[in-house]
Design a protein around this motif. Sequence first.
Motif: not given
Lengths: 286, 287
Positions: A200-201, A203-206, B160-163, B174, B177
């Motif tokens: 799920n993009p 959802c934060l990885e960190e 890409p995924s947020d982090t 923000l 990743a």
Amino acid sequence: MPDWLTPDVAWFDFATVASFARAVLYVVLGIVLARFVASVTQRLLDTRLSDHQTLIVRRVVYYAVMALFFVSALRELGFSLSVLLGAAGIASVAIGFASQTSASNLISGLFLLAERPFVVGDIITIGGTTGEVLSVDLLSVKLRTFDNLYVRIPNESVIKTEVKTLTRFPIRRYDLLVGIAYKEDIARAREVLFQVAERNPLCLEEPKPLFIFQGFGDSALNMQLSVWATRENYLELRNTIHEQIKQAFDTAGIEIPFPHRSLYAGSATEPFPVRLVDGVADAAKP
Amino acid sequence: MPLSDERVFCIRVNSDCLDHLVKLNPVNWWGNFNLSPGDALRWTLGPLMLAVQRRASEWRIVWCRADVDVETDVDKWSVEPNSGLLDGWDNTERHAFRDTSSTLHVLPRLADRPVVTRPVAPFTVPAGESARLFVSTPLWVSMAVDHADGRLLDMPIVRPSDTWFGVDTQVGELCYASQTQGRMSLEDLPLRLHRAITSVHIENEAEAGLRLERLSLTVPYLSLFADRNGMLWTQDVTVQSGDHRDAVTLRLSEQPPADAEEPVMINGPRKEPDAPVLRRALSALFG
């Protein structure tokens, strides 16, 4: 000419008229000057203070200047200020008793102004009410709920109760509760949940998603998956991740059980016998 | 931004004879494409499929994403005339103009936020030492026409995924990743068409070792280059940790590293850096 026809000239003497005119002039000048000074003050403080604070200061300056000129006008008309102040003192005691709540709200409003737990535009929860802050006024806070209702909350309530500001920090955590059947493998379910979070993009990885085993429930193994998202994406994440977890569990063959109960006739008896019929009672069969 | 050596692909589609479409054979998926009114082109960039049609007073863009394995299928790309209708796609955007110009500029672009990457395993750069890390960052596809406000599209090839990158959950930034880990050897870095490579030199001039567990690369300040082989690079980045423990100096060079053969700049930075040397807090770059 009879005496009663003779006008009392002293009442209309020039000094009295002049005093009256000066008093009126003071009042008019006071109104004009108060507005001018208030607007200058607002322009000076616009960039330094919040909208709400600027509004408060503007009103205080306006009424202070008005009061000065009003008192001057009263003196010009010959009123004794000491008498007026004495009367005001007595009146204020009476008014104070009558307006305890309003005074409390006013004082609470000033404390809120200084503490700033939230600002206009924040989304807060007070008691059971959640909404967007429209204004923080002298006596109350105005909210707009998500179903577009207007709610007025007295400042005293805000000071006395717990207030949650949902938009204070940029990211939020969502705690998702899910149960799996007792026959399933917890490690495998955990792996599937983490894969869903990773795919799920939003959802934060960190900060990393968190898995917590809540316990052995009545009908299922209860687990919690906590995922982080920006507050703007919080609702979308919350809606999409449930669907994705259901799909992932279905693909992996992991059962999310319904609540169920086991019935026993007794500790040493066989389970209840169950016989399937075709929808027709046995007695009605030929 | 047009290429310095413009590669122009012209197509003439006769709407009455769709069987005789001119076959495109571009070297890369980006470039300048000339379209006549009514013409449409389709790009397939890994999981992303998008089509663009020019009309007399409108540019229409449609796209959808296929659910493919990003790591194995993303290197497939094609650019070809689109003979089908542009209806029924997942997403549609329409841009209206009085008159549409004939040239569509398609360019790759770097990410619009910093990209956080982790090395394969955390490592320490001792005092006085330096290390080199190769990082790959996701690419965007950008489409524009000749107009003051002519940007039609700016979207990632692979979302890409947020982090979150910050000292805690209250203060931070923000970011995206990176889907690949930083490598010390270029050969170990999987090369993909939807990613650009950045060579990061880490110089530790402090008195204590510098532990690297993750790195936030300020991608919006970087420019994009293409080498002779069609691989995409950014300029060299040098991160210098000095005596002041909490401050680093970020130096952006003019060109990519020597590993990029005959590089040509194809797109500038999204944000212009204030100076060639940027000062950042240590915590703003290293986790």
